[in-house]
Scaffold this active site. Structure first.
Site, PDB file in Angstrom:
ATOM      1  N   ILE A 155       0.851  -1.175   0.139  1.00 41.58           N
ATOM      2  CA  ILE A 155       0.107  -0.091  -0.077  1.00 41.58           C
ATOM      3  C   ILE A 155       0.961   1.347   0.091  1.00 41.58           C
ATOM      4  O   ILE A 155       0.544   2.324  -0.998  1.00 41.58           O
ATOM      5  CB  ILE A 155      -1.059  -0.020   1.289  1.00 41.58           C
ATOM      6  CG1 ILE A 155      -2.021  -1.318   1.136  1.00 41.58           C
ATOM      7  CG2 ILE A 155      -1.675   1.049   1.232  1.00 41.58           C
ATOM      8  CD1 ILE A 155      -2.669  -1.405   2.397  1.00 41.58           C
ATOM      9  N   ASP A 174      10.635   2.447   6.614  1.00 44.70           N
ATOM     10  CA  ASP A 174      10.267   1.347   6.804  1.00 44.70           C
ATOM     11  C   ASP A 174      11.433   0.364   7.208  1.00 44.70           C
ATOM     12  O   ASP A 174      12.561   0.024   6.321  1.00 44.70           O
ATOM     13  CB  ASP A 174       9.630   0.748   5.514  1.00 44.70           C
ATOM     14  CG  ASP A 174       8.855  -0.639   5.990  1.00 44.70           C
ATOM     15  OD1 ASP A 174       9.522  -1.358   6.722  1.00 44.70           O
ATOM     16  OD2 ASP A 174       7.748  -0.791   5.664  1.00 44.70           O
ATOM     17  N   THR A 230      -4.478   5.915   7.012  1.00 44.33           N
ATOM     18  CA  THR A 230      -5.550   4.731   6.377  1.00 44.33           C
ATOM     19  C   THR A 230      -5.073   3.408   6.941  1.00 44.33           C
ATOM     20  O   THR A 230      -5.398   2.385   6.369  1.00 44.33           O
ATOM     21  CB  THR A 230      -5.609   4.763   4.943  1.00 44.33           C
ATOM     22  OG1 THR A 230      -4.286   4.763   4.510  1.00 44.33           O
ATOM     23  CG2 THR A 230      -6.180   6.091   4.493  1.00 44.33           C
ATOM     24  N   ALA A 231      -4.270   3.351   7.909  1.00 45.51           N
ATOM     25  CA  ALA A 231      -3.698   2.089   8.510  1.00 45.51           C
ATOM     26  C   ALA A 231      -4.393   1.796   9.633  1.00 45.51           C
ATOM     27  O   ALA A 231      -5.479   1.354   9.337  1.00 45.51           O
ATOM     28  CB  ALA A 231      -2.212   2.267   8.735  1.00 45.51           C
ATOM     29  N   ARG A 232      -3.819   2.140  10.937  1.00 50.94           N
ATOM     30  CA  ARG A 232      -4.815   1.643  12.044  1.00 50.94           C
ATOM     31  C   ARG A 232      -4.678   2.882  13.046  1.00 50.94           C
ATOM     32  O   ARG A 232      -3.797   3.546  13.274  1.00 50.94           O
ATOM     33  CB  ARG A 232      -3.905   0.546  12.842  1.00 50.94           C
ATOM     34  CG  ARG A 232      -4.121  -0.890  12.286  1.00 50.94           C
ATOM     35  CD  ARG A 232      -5.413  -1.355  12.235  1.00 50.94           C
ATOM     36  NE  ARG A 232      -5.609  -2.762  11.486  1.00 50.94           N
ATOM     37  CZ  ARG A 232      -5.964  -2.897  10.362  1.00 50.94           C
ATOM     38  NH1 ARG A 232      -6.194  -2.051   9.482  1.00 50.94           N
ATOM     39  NH2 ARG A 232      -6.181  -4.246   9.822  1.00 50.94           N
ATOM     40  N   ASP A 256      -9.028   7.598   8.316  1.00 47.88           N
ATOM     41  CA  ASP A 256      -9.960   6.287   7.751  1.00 47.88           C
ATOM     42  C   ASP A 256      -9.778   5.269   8.917  1.00 47.88           C
ATOM     43  O   ASP A 256     -10.462   4.430   8.705  1.00 47.88           O
ATOM     44  CB  ASP A 256      -9.507   5.742   6.613  1.00 47.88           C
ATOM     45  CG  ASP A 256     -10.350   4.674   6.016  1.00 47.88           C
ATOM     46  OD1 ASP A 256     -11.603   5.132   5.912  1.00 47.88           O
ATOM     47  OD2 ASP A 256      -9.881   3.560   5.602  1.00 47.88           O
ATOM     48  N   GLU A 261     -13.223   1.387  17.175  1.00 47.95           N
ATOM     49  CA  GLU A 261     -14.056   1.507  16.122  1.00 47.95           C
ATOM     50  C   GLU A 261     -15.209   0.537  16.344  1.00 47.95           C
ATOM     51  O   GLU A 261     -15.183  -0.446  16.933  1.00 47.95           O
ATOM     52  CB  GLU A 261     -13.485   1.082  14.765  1.00 47.95           C
ATOM     53  CG  GLU A 261     -12.330   2.043  14.355  1.00 47.95           C
ATOM     54  CD  GLU A 261     -11.684   1.388  13.062  1.00 47.95           C
ATOM     55  OE1 GLU A 261     -11.928   0.296  12.729  1.00 47.95           O
ATOM     56  OE2 GLU A 261     -10.888   2.219  12.676  1.00 47.95           O
ATOM     57  N   HIS A 280     -13.284   3.663   7.985  1.00 51.70           N
ATOM     58  CA  HIS A 280     -12.218   2.628   7.532  1.00 51.70           C
ATOM     59  C   HIS A 280     -12.848   1.807   6.593  1.00 51.70           C
ATOM     60  O   HIS A 280     -13.034   0.711   6.371  1.00 51.70           O
ATOM     61  CB  HIS A 280     -12.426   1.736   8.948  1.00 51.70           C
ATOM     62  CG  HIS A 280     -10.968   1.020   8.987  1.00 51.70           C
ATOM     63  ND1 HIS A 280     -10.618   0.577  10.248  1.00 51.70           N
ATOM     64  CD2 HIS A 280     -10.151   0.672   8.193  1.00 51.70           C
ATOM     65  CE1 HIS A 280      -9.455  -0.151   9.983  1.00 51.70           C
ATOM     66  NE2 HIS A 280      -9.363  -0.097   8.667  1.00 51.70           N
ATOM     67  N   ILE A 281     -13.019   2.680   5.494  1.00 54.02           N
ATOM     68  CA  ILE A 281     -13.540   2.094   4.265  1.00 54.02           C
ATOM     69  C   ILE A 281     -12.570   2.079   2.976  1.00 54.02           C
ATOM     70  O   ILE A 281     -12.745   1.885   1.826  1.00 54.02           O
ATOM     71  CB  ILE A 281     -14.793   2.607   3.689  1.00 54.02           C
ATOM     72  CG1 ILE A 281     -14.833   3.977   3.848  1.00 54.02           C
ATOM     73  CG2 ILE A 281     -15.852   2.167   4.660  1.00 54.02           C
ATOM     74  CD1 ILE A 281     -14.206   4.871   2.609  1.00 54.02           C
ATOM     75  N   GLY A 282     -11.291   2.389   3.460  1.00 56.11           N
ATOM     76  CA  GLY A 282     -10.169   2.612   2.574  1.00 56.11           C
ATOM     77  C   GLY A 282     -10.105   1.282   1.339  1.00 56.11           C
ATOM     78  O   GLY A 282      -9.821   1.268   0.427  1.00 56.11           O
TER      79      GLY A 282
END
Length: 309
Positions: A155, A174, A230-232, A256, A261, A280-282
């Site tokens: 991603i 990373d 858009t991760a966690r 997101d 949640e 959270h719909i990515g």
């Protein structure tokens, strides 16, 4: 006739293409919003050989309730909702559909970045209230700006490619990434915080990086930085982010995922026009739904057949 082995799906459905792969198994659904107790009860009732995880947590109690369980397969890439230590202790494999939703999530991250930079949501609200802000509003031009990408898996790398195509300088962090494309400049986290005009999170949530974005890291960022997650949700200290947005240290945030949640109302973020929210719909697109379902089913079957070690 012997009973078919059971696949338990911790959700209300699975793509037809995935179900076609599981025709030799009985598929049991946990429903749209199963609790962890629901999962335990279904494991006790059906003793599945595999669990495909869409929603809810899968912990030691569920594993102990299913003595035939051999594999837990994530319908997506993030496995933080699965107790991997408990699974390893019981000889249960944990696998993920890595990359299956990469395009969908990277596109969502880009959409949130653009929404923040171009004030899409507040300008829409203002226009519907009768305002015409052409003479007073200036948005952010992303070409020539620097974006920091935290997490360079499928991603993160796809998002980085999109940002590069828009003429952005891409910094990446990373510790597990080996070779990187020429358009991603590898940096340490401290450099990423300090040098980025926008930051996009694409790393898994672990015990070591919980609240990676916090009051200290936000304070060393450039004033007016944009944050996209858009991760966690657990990667972000939400109270610290809210304070940074209110002070202007963060000019806008596109989120997101959230610490808890589903998000319940009222939430402090609801009153902030410069925080763009999505539920959270990515990774939730028609295409990704099929890709993730098929990959999750194939991964589980490969473990059961001894092909995935």
């Amino acid at each position: 006739m012997s009973k078919q082995p059971v696949f338990l799906v911790t959700g209300g459905d699975l793509a037809a293409q995935a179900l076609a792969l599981l025709q030799d198994h009985e598929v049991v659904y946990a429903g749209k919003t199963p609790s962890e107790d629901d999962i335990v009860a279904l494991c006790r009732q059906h003793d599945p050989v595999a669990i495909i995880v869409r929603y809810s947590q899968v912990g030691a109690a569920a594993m102990d309730a299913a003595p035939s369980l051999k594999v837990i397969s994530k319908h997506g890439s993030g496995t933080d909702t699965i107790d991997k230590v408990a699974a390893a202790a019981r000889g249960i494999r944990v696998v993920a559909a890595v990359g299956a939703n990469a395009a969908a999530v990277a596109e969502q991250a880009l959409a949130l970045l653009l929404a923040c930079a171009k004030s899409v949501v507040p300008l829409n609200t203002r226009m519907r209230a009768g305002h015409w802000d052409k003479a007073t509003h200036k948005s952010v031009e992303l070409e020539g700006r620097t974006v920091g990408v935290v997490g360079l898996g499928a991603i993160g790398l796809r998002f980085a490619r999109m940002a590069d195509a828009m003429g952005m300088r891409v910094l990446g962090f990373d510790p597990y990434a080996k070779e990187l494309p020429a358009h991603v400049e590898r940096v340490d986290l401290d450099t990423l915080w300090r040098a980025s005009d926008a930051i996009s999170l694409h790393c898994p949530l672990t015990a070591d990086n919980a609240r990676l974005v916090n009051a200290r890291t936000l304070a060393v960022c450039k004033p007016g930085v944009i944050l996209v997650n858009t991760a966690r949700g657990g990667l972000v200290d939400e109270a610290a982010l809210l304070e940074a947005v209110r002070s202007g240290q963060v000019s806008a945030a596109g989120l997101d995922s959230f610490a808890v949640e589903p998000m319940t109302a009222p939430h402090p973020f609801h009153g902030e026009a410069r925080i763009v929210l999505s539920p959270h719909i990515g990774g939730v697109t028609a295409d990704a739904y099929v890709k993730m379902g098929v990959a999750a089913a194939r991964n589980a079957l490969s473990v059961l057949q001894g092909d995935l070690r």
